[in-house]
Motif scaffolding. Structure first.
Motif, PDB file in Angstrom:
ATOM      1  N   LEU A  25      13.597 -10.883  -8.605  1.00 18.97           N
ATOM      2  CA  LEU A  25      12.353  -9.097  -8.104  1.00 18.97           C
ATOM      3  C   LEU A  25      11.485  -9.625  -8.562  1.00 18.97           C
ATOM      4  O   LEU A  25       9.813  -9.325  -8.217  1.00 18.97           O
ATOM      5  N   ALA A  26      11.534  -9.156  -9.984  1.00 21.72           N
ATOM      6  CA  ALA A  26      10.632  -9.184 -11.191  1.00 21.72           C
ATOM      7  C   ALA A  26       9.540 -10.667 -11.005  1.00 21.72           C
ATOM      8  O   ALA A  26       8.335 -10.446 -11.331  1.00 21.72           O
ATOM      9  N   GLN A  27      10.395 -10.937 -11.304  1.00 23.37           N
ATOM     10  CA  GLN A  27       9.414 -12.643 -10.942  1.00 23.37           C
ATOM     11  C   GLN A  27       8.756 -13.102 -10.227  1.00 23.37           C
ATOM     12  O   GLN A  27       7.903 -13.737  -9.990  1.00 23.37           O
ATOM     13  N   VAL A  28       9.162 -12.847  -8.815  1.00 19.89           N
ATOM     14  CA  VAL A  28       8.515 -13.023  -7.843  1.00 19.89           C
ATOM     15  C   VAL A  28       7.240 -12.413  -7.167  1.00 19.89           C
ATOM     16  O   VAL A  28       7.702 -12.510  -6.161  1.00 19.89           O
ATOM     17  N   THR A  29       6.840 -11.560  -8.093  1.00 22.22           N
ATOM     18  CA  THR A  29       6.408 -10.659  -7.158  1.00 22.22           C
ATOM     19  C   THR A  29       4.958 -10.610  -7.229  1.00 22.22           C
ATOM     20  O   THR A  29       4.467 -11.186  -7.949  1.00 22.22           O
ATOM     21  N   THR A  30       4.646 -11.156  -5.663  1.00 19.21           N
ATOM     22  CA  THR A  30       3.250 -11.846  -5.659  1.00 19.21           C
ATOM     23  C   THR A  30       2.622 -10.564  -5.252  1.00 19.21           C
ATOM     24  O   THR A  30       2.487 -10.586  -4.125  1.00 19.21           O
ATOM     25  N   VAL A  31       1.128 -10.790  -5.402  1.00 23.06           N
ATOM     26  CA  VAL A  31      -0.327  -9.981  -5.277  1.00 23.06           C
ATOM     27  C   VAL A  31      -1.522 -11.153  -4.816  1.00 23.06           C
ATOM     28  O   VAL A  31      -1.852 -12.502  -5.732  1.00 23.06           O
ATOM     29  N   GLU A  32      -1.677 -10.912  -3.216  1.00 23.71           N
ATOM     30  CA  GLU A  32      -2.660 -11.101  -2.752  1.00 23.71           C
ATOM     31  C   GLU A  32      -4.067 -10.739  -2.806  1.00 23.71           C
ATOM     32  O   GLU A  32      -4.319  -9.643  -2.388  1.00 23.71           O
ATOM     33  N   VAL A  33      -4.600 -11.743  -4.177  1.00 24.26           N
ATOM     34  CA  VAL A  33      -6.246 -10.849  -3.682  1.00 24.26           C
ATOM     35  C   VAL A  33      -7.345 -11.558  -3.264  1.00 24.26           C
ATOM     36  O   VAL A  33      -7.140 -12.822  -3.710  1.00 24.26           O
ATOM     37  N   TRP A  34      -8.448 -10.384  -3.254  1.00 28.96           N
ATOM     38  CA  TRP A  34      -9.831 -10.949  -2.635  1.00 28.96           C
ATOM     39  C   TRP A  34     -10.842 -10.675  -3.502  1.00 28.96           C
ATOM     40  O   TRP A  34     -10.651  -9.163  -3.234  1.00 28.96           O
ATOM     41  N   LYS A  35     -11.336 -11.784  -3.992  1.00 28.41           N
ATOM     42  CA  LYS A  35     -12.877 -11.078  -4.771  1.00 28.41           C
ATOM     43  C   LYS A  35     -14.567 -12.078  -4.814  1.00 28.41           C
ATOM     44  O   LYS A  35     -13.571 -13.107  -4.718  1.00 28.41           O
ATOM     45  N   ASP A  36     -14.614 -11.778  -5.838  1.00 29.88           N
ATOM     46  CA  ASP A  36     -15.936 -12.708  -4.972  1.00 29.88           C
ATOM     47  C   ASP A  36     -15.654 -13.621  -5.891  1.00 29.88           C
ATOM     48  O   ASP A  36     -14.880 -13.178  -7.546  1.00 29.88           O
ATOM     49  N   THR A  64     -14.534  -7.750   1.281  1.00 28.72           N
ATOM     50  CA  THR A  64     -15.270  -7.086   2.740  1.00 28.72           C
ATOM     51  C   THR A  64     -14.039  -7.084   3.827  1.00 28.72           C
ATOM     52  O   THR A  64     -13.774  -6.152   4.470  1.00 28.72           O
ATOM     53  N   ALA A  65     -14.348  -8.874   4.468  1.00 22.70           N
ATOM     54  CA  ALA A  65     -13.509  -8.940   5.200  1.00 22.70           C
ATOM     55  C   ALA A  65     -12.122  -8.433   5.166  1.00 22.70           C
ATOM     56  O   ALA A  65     -11.796  -7.999   6.196  1.00 22.70           O
ATOM     57  N   ALA A  66     -11.109  -8.352   3.749  1.00 25.01           N
ATOM     58  CA  ALA A  66     -10.187  -8.460   4.782  1.00 25.01           C
ATOM     59  C   ALA A  66      -9.445  -7.186   4.058  1.00 25.01           C
ATOM     60  O   ALA A  66      -8.746  -6.616   4.372  1.00 25.01           O
ATOM     61  N   ARG A  67     -10.515  -6.255   3.106  1.00 21.05           N
ATOM     62  CA  ARG A  67     -10.848  -4.606   3.094  1.00 21.05           C
ATOM     63  C   ARG A  67     -10.639  -3.936   4.452  1.00 21.05           C
ATOM     64  O   ARG A  67      -9.788  -3.149   4.713  1.00 21.05           O
ATOM     65  N   GLN A  68     -11.861  -4.587   5.823  1.00 19.86           N
ATOM     66  CA  GLN A  68     -11.941  -4.100   6.807  1.00 19.86           C
ATOM     67  C   GLN A  68     -10.395  -4.097   7.800  1.00 19.86           C
ATOM     68  O   GLN A  68      -9.374  -3.598   8.402  1.00 19.86           O
ATOM     69  N   ARG A  69     -10.076  -5.920   7.224  1.00 21.90           N
ATOM     70  CA  ARG A  69      -8.788  -6.403   8.216  1.00 21.90           C
ATOM     71  C   ARG A  69      -7.119  -5.501   7.741  1.00 21.90           C
ATOM     72  O   ARG A  69      -6.741  -5.418   8.923  1.00 21.90           O
ATOM     73  N   LEU A  70      -7.375  -5.462   6.441  1.00 24.10           N
ATOM     74  CA  LEU A  70      -6.082  -3.782   6.278  1.00 24.10           C
ATOM     75  C   LEU A  70      -5.814  -2.680   6.416  1.00 24.10           C
ATOM     76  O   LEU A  70      -5.553  -1.985   6.324  1.00 24.10           O
ATOM     77  N   GLY A  71      -7.146  -2.492   6.918  1.00 21.67           N
ATOM     78  CA  GLY A  71      -7.486  -0.990   7.069  1.00 21.67           C
ATOM     79  C   GLY A  71      -7.777  -0.143   6.029  1.00 21.67           C
ATOM     80  O   GLY A  71      -7.827   1.000   6.175  1.00 21.67           O
ATOM     81  N   MET A  72      -8.629  -0.514   4.830  1.00 26.26           N
ATOM     82  CA  MET A  72      -8.684   0.140   3.908  1.00 26.26           C
ATOM     83  C   MET A  72     -10.408   1.153   4.128  1.00 26.26           C
ATOM     84  O   MET A  72     -10.708   0.208   4.350  1.00 26.26           O
TER      85      MET A  72
END
Length: 159
Positions: A25-36, A64-72
């Motif tokens: 679990l520690a090794q496979v913690t994946t973060v999806e990032v949207w950035k410029d 911006t689109a990801a933030r809106q879609r995810l509800g932040m």
């Protein structure tokens, strides 16, 4: 004697399985990032996460689109948006706070460090000469409200 050996083997299997599960679990913690794609501080934040054991998938399409879609909510916005473990991560959140979030699993939308505070991960390069402004990592609720999850004090600039 045979029962005792069986119990020892069962206990060893249980302990080994638990340790293996935690390691995987520690090794496979994946973060999806949207950035410029041109944002240096976002890339430094990605590198901060990688240095702390996260696997990071980057989408260089803006956030911006990801933030809106995810509800932040926009008021908690920053220059990059991410997801991990069912949570939304907005801005320069330290890896330790993401780990704590994933361990504690509070009912929430996610974490945010609004704006781009100097001294936060990714905003801590040599051009800031050790300056660290005070900032809070906010625990953002699904209704858009937020409260402090972790406070970071300002630190004097080293000359």
């Amino acid at each position: 004697m045979q029962r005792r050996q069986w119990l020892q083997a069962a206990a060893l299997t249980l302990v080994s399985g638990t340790l293996l599960q935690k390691t995987v679990l520690a090794q496979v913690t994946t973060v999806e990032v949207w950035k410029d794609p041109n944002c240096g501080c976002c890339q430094l934040w990605v590198e901060h996460l990688q240095a702390h054991g996260f696997k990071v998938n980057v989408r260089d399409v803006g956030n911006t689109a990801a933030r809106q879609r995810l509800g932040m909510p926009e008021k908690w916005g920053s220059c990059h948006t991410a997801t991990v473990g069912g949570y939304v991560i907005e801005g320069h959140v330290p890896a330790a706070d993401i780990r704590r979030l994933l361990k504690e699993r509070p009912v929430a939308l996610g974490l945010s460090v609004p704006g781009m505070p100097i001294g936060s991960p990714g905003m801590d390069g040599p051009e800031y000469k050790g300056r660290k402004d005070a900032f809070d990592v906010l625990l953002v609720q699904k209704d858009g409200s937020a409260k402090s999850f972790q406070a970071y004090p300002a630190k004097s600039r080293m000359v």
